[in-house]
Write a protein that holds these residues in place. Structure first.
Motif, PDB file in Angstrom:
ATOM      1  N   ILE A  50       0.692  -1.512  -0.126  1.00 25.18           N
ATOM      2  CA  ILE A  50      -0.015  -0.607   0.045  1.00 25.18           C
ATOM      3  C   ILE A  50       0.897   1.080  -0.173  1.00 25.18           C
ATOM      4  O   ILE A  50       1.113   2.756  -0.594  1.00 25.18           O
ATOM      5  N   GLU A  51       1.592   1.180   1.068  1.00 23.31           N
ATOM      6  CA  GLU A  51       2.652   2.245   0.898  1.00 23.31           C
ATOM      7  C   GLU A  51       3.305   2.604  -0.574  1.00 23.31           C
ATOM      8  O   GLU A  51       3.437   3.312  -1.029  1.00 23.31           O
ATOM      9  N   GLU A  52       3.709   0.715  -1.207  1.00 21.20           N
ATOM     10  CA  GLU A  52       4.772   1.908  -1.941  1.00 21.20           C
ATOM     11  C   GLU A  52       4.158   1.931  -3.397  1.00 21.20           C
ATOM     12  O   GLU A  52       4.105   3.242  -4.456  1.00 21.20           O
ATOM     13  N   LEU A  53       3.262   1.513  -3.870  1.00 20.68           N
ATOM     14  CA  LEU A  53       1.944   1.649  -4.646  1.00 20.68           C
ATOM     15  C   LEU A  53       1.810   3.072  -4.650  1.00 20.68           C
ATOM     16  O   LEU A  53       1.805   4.001  -6.060  1.00 20.68           O
ATOM     17  N   HIS A  54       0.751   3.028  -3.253  1.00 19.10           N
ATOM     18  CA  HIS A  54      -0.649   4.246  -3.464  1.00 19.10           C
ATOM     19  C   HIS A  54       0.374   5.922  -2.471  1.00 19.10           C
ATOM     20  O   HIS A  54      -0.579   6.640  -3.030  1.00 19.10           O
ATOM     21  N   VAL A  55       1.349   5.830  -1.177  1.00 21.16           N
ATOM     22  CA  VAL A  55       1.663   6.323  -0.880  1.00 21.16           C
ATOM     23  C   VAL A  55       2.751   7.058  -0.874  1.00 21.16           C
ATOM     24  O   VAL A  55       3.037   8.565  -1.207  1.00 21.16           O
ATOM     25  N   PHE A  56       3.800   6.354  -0.993  1.00 23.05           N
ATOM     26  CA  PHE A  56       4.978   6.932  -1.202  1.00 23.05           C
ATOM     27  C   PHE A  56       5.339   8.022  -2.485  1.00 23.05           C
ATOM     28  O   PHE A  56       5.507   8.619  -2.972  1.00 23.05           O
ATOM     29  N   SER A  57       3.938   7.334  -3.730  1.00 18.21           N
ATOM     30  CA  SER A  57       3.640   7.957  -5.115  1.00 18.21           C
ATOM     31  C   SER A  57       3.080   8.611  -5.390  1.00 18.21           C
ATOM     32  O   SER A  57       4.023   9.112  -5.999  1.00 18.21           O
ATOM     33  N   LEU A  58       2.818   9.431  -3.822  1.00 16.85           N
ATOM     34  CA  LEU A  58       2.247  11.161  -4.257  1.00 16.85           C
ATOM     35  C   LEU A  58       3.496  12.309  -4.506  1.00 16.85           C
ATOM     36  O   LEU A  58       3.335  12.991  -3.789  1.00 16.85           O
ATOM     37  N   LEU A  59       4.155  11.099  -3.516  1.00 16.43           N
ATOM     38  CA  LEU A  59       5.829  12.540  -4.229  1.00 16.43           C
ATOM     39  C   LEU A  59       6.651  11.823  -5.007  1.00 16.43           C
ATOM     40  O   LEU A  59       6.521  10.717  -5.669  1.00 16.43           O
ATOM     41  N   GLU A  60       8.139  13.103  -5.204  1.00 20.45           N
ATOM     42  CA  GLU A  60       8.321  12.677  -6.711  1.00 20.45           C
ATOM     43  C   GLU A  60       9.225  11.376  -6.200  1.00 20.45           C
ATOM     44  O   GLU A  60       9.937  10.504  -5.614  1.00 20.45           O
ATOM     45  N   PRO A  61       9.492  10.055  -7.370  1.00 14.12           N
ATOM     46  CA  PRO A  61      10.555   8.769  -6.687  1.00 14.12           C
ATOM     47  C   PRO A  61      12.237   9.196  -6.969  1.00 14.12           C
ATOM     48  O   PRO A  61      12.633   8.369  -6.090  1.00 14.12           O
ATOM     49  N   GLU A  62      12.177  10.881  -7.182  1.00 15.73           N
ATOM     50  CA  GLU A  62      13.379  10.968  -6.614  1.00 15.73           C
ATOM     51  C   GLU A  62      13.864  11.297  -4.848  1.00 15.73           C
ATOM     52  O   GLU A  62      15.408  11.883  -4.825  1.00 15.73           O
ATOM     53  N   ASP A  63      12.599  11.762  -4.790  1.00 17.48           N
ATOM     54  CA  ASP A  63      12.919  12.676  -3.277  1.00 17.48           C
ATOM     55  C   ASP A  63      13.781  11.432  -2.639  1.00 17.48           C
ATOM     56  O   ASP A  63      13.296  10.501  -2.243  1.00 17.48           O
ATOM     57  N   GLU A  64      14.568  12.073  -1.887  1.00 11.52           N
ATOM     58  CA  GLU A  64      15.424  11.292  -0.589  1.00 11.52           C
ATOM     59  C   GLU A  64      14.780  10.681   0.395  1.00 11.52           C
ATOM     60  O   GLU A  64      15.108   9.696   0.966  1.00 11.52           O
ATOM     61  N   LEU A  65      13.659  10.933   0.465  1.00 11.51           N
ATOM     62  CA  LEU A  65      12.502  10.692   1.735  1.00 11.51           C
ATOM     63  C   LEU A  65      12.420   9.564   1.989  1.00 11.51           C
ATOM     64  O   LEU A  65      12.030   8.455   2.061  1.00 11.51           O
ATOM     65  N   VAL A  66      11.942   9.193   0.145  1.00  9.64           N
ATOM     66  CA  VAL A  66      10.981   8.079  -0.737  1.00  9.64           C
ATOM     67  C   VAL A  66      12.226   6.905  -0.900  1.00  9.64           C
ATOM     68  O   VAL A  66      11.963   5.926  -0.446  1.00  9.64           O
ATOM     69  N   LYS A  67      13.465   7.895  -1.275  1.00  8.97           N
ATOM     70  CA  LYS A  67      13.928   6.412  -1.315  1.00  8.97           C
ATOM     71  C   LYS A  67      14.810   6.143   0.067  1.00  8.97           C
ATOM     72  O   LYS A  67      14.716   4.832  -0.117  1.00  8.97           O
ATOM     73  N   ARG A  68      14.808   6.231   0.601  1.00 10.63           N
ATOM     74  CA  ARG A  68      15.490   6.049   2.374  1.00 10.63           C
ATOM     75  C   ARG A  68      14.094   5.665   2.463  1.00 10.63           C
ATOM     76  O   ARG A  68      14.421   4.233   3.162  1.00 10.63           O
ATOM     77  N   ALA A  69      13.489   5.842   3.002  1.00 12.19           N
ATOM     78  CA  ALA A  69      11.465   4.164   3.534  1.00 12.19           C
ATOM     79  C   ALA A  69      11.946   3.419   2.400  1.00 12.19           C
ATOM     80  O   ALA A  69      11.833   1.820   2.206  1.00 12.19           O
ATOM     81  N   LEU A  70      12.098   3.136   0.962  1.00  8.05           N
ATOM     82  CA  LEU A  70      11.914   2.021  -0.262  1.00  8.05           C
ATOM     83  C   LEU A  70      13.612   1.311   0.804  1.00  8.05           C
ATOM     84  O   LEU A  70      13.391  -0.329   0.792  1.00  8.05           O
ATOM     85  N   ALA A  71      14.439   2.215   0.360  1.00 11.48           N
ATOM     86  CA  ALA A  71      15.990   0.868   1.007  1.00 11.48           C
ATOM     87  C   ALA A  71      15.573   0.443   2.497  1.00 11.48           C
ATOM     88  O   ALA A  71      15.349  -1.036   2.446  1.00 11.48           O
ATOM     89  N   ASP A  72      14.634   1.393   3.352  1.00 11.13           N
ATOM     90  CA  ASP A  72      14.199   0.435   4.629  1.00 11.13           C
ATOM     91  C   ASP A  72      13.113  -0.610   3.989  1.00 11.13           C
ATOM     92  O   ASP A  72      13.373  -1.815   4.632  1.00 11.13           O
TER      93      ASP A  72
END
Ligand SMILES: [Fe+2]
Ligand SMILES: [Fe+2]
Length: 153
Positions: free
Chosen positions: A58-80
């Motif tokens: 849910i987070e990856e498909l619908h929530v993180f995607s509300l920010l830019e894919p290059e967003d540093e916070l999103v990158k960190r969350a995906l790495a987590d």
């Protein structure tokens, strides 16, 4: 730290975060009581399958995607997420793995609650957020009570 009011649409995810923090607490209790690692791991597997895989999706498909894919916070969350999946899926878990699950899960949830979700609430439109609510509500909630071996008690 001052709590920021969580948007209605992100509340189901925040409730699941509470379950996640509870898992970390249960692991700490288990370790303190010197419970066998495989008993703790079996419960971690249950949590992973019942709750976490779906939560990550849910987070990856619908929530993180509300920010830019290059967003540093999103990158960190995906790495987590990648790191946590690796830990949960460890075939022969040892004490180190269990401790890492406890620490990394809690750290990740604190990061989402204190940093990432606040940014998402600020940047996403009301319409986008309501879409998240629609998607998340249509899914079954987790049922962490269906577990008999309560090693943390
Ligand atoms: Fe996450
Ligand atoms: Fe999360």
């Amino acid at each position: 730290m001052k709590a920021i009011k969580r948007h209605e649409a992100l509340k189901p995810l925040s409730r699941e975060h509470h379950e996640g923090l509870l898992l970390s607490w249960k692991i700490r209790m288990g370790l303190k009581k010197e419970v066998a690692i495989d008993r703790i791991k079996r419960y971690c597997d249950f949590f992973f399958k019942e709750d976490l895989v779906h939560h990550f999706n849910i987070e990856e498909l619908h929530v993180f995607s509300l920010l830019e894919p290059e967003d540093e916070l999103v990158k960190r969350a995906l790495a987590d997420h990648r790191k946590l999946k690796r830990l949960f899926m460890q075939k022969q878990p040892d004490m180190k793995t269990i401790v890492a699950i406890e620490e990394e899960l809690e750290k990740h949830i604190r990061f989402e609650e204190r940093v990432l979700f606040n940014k998402i609430q600020e940047e996403a439109s009301e319409k986008q957020l309501l879409k998240v609510l629609e998607l998340h509500n249509s899914n079954k909630g987790c049922n962490m009570d269906n577990w008999n071996d309560k090693f943390w008690e």
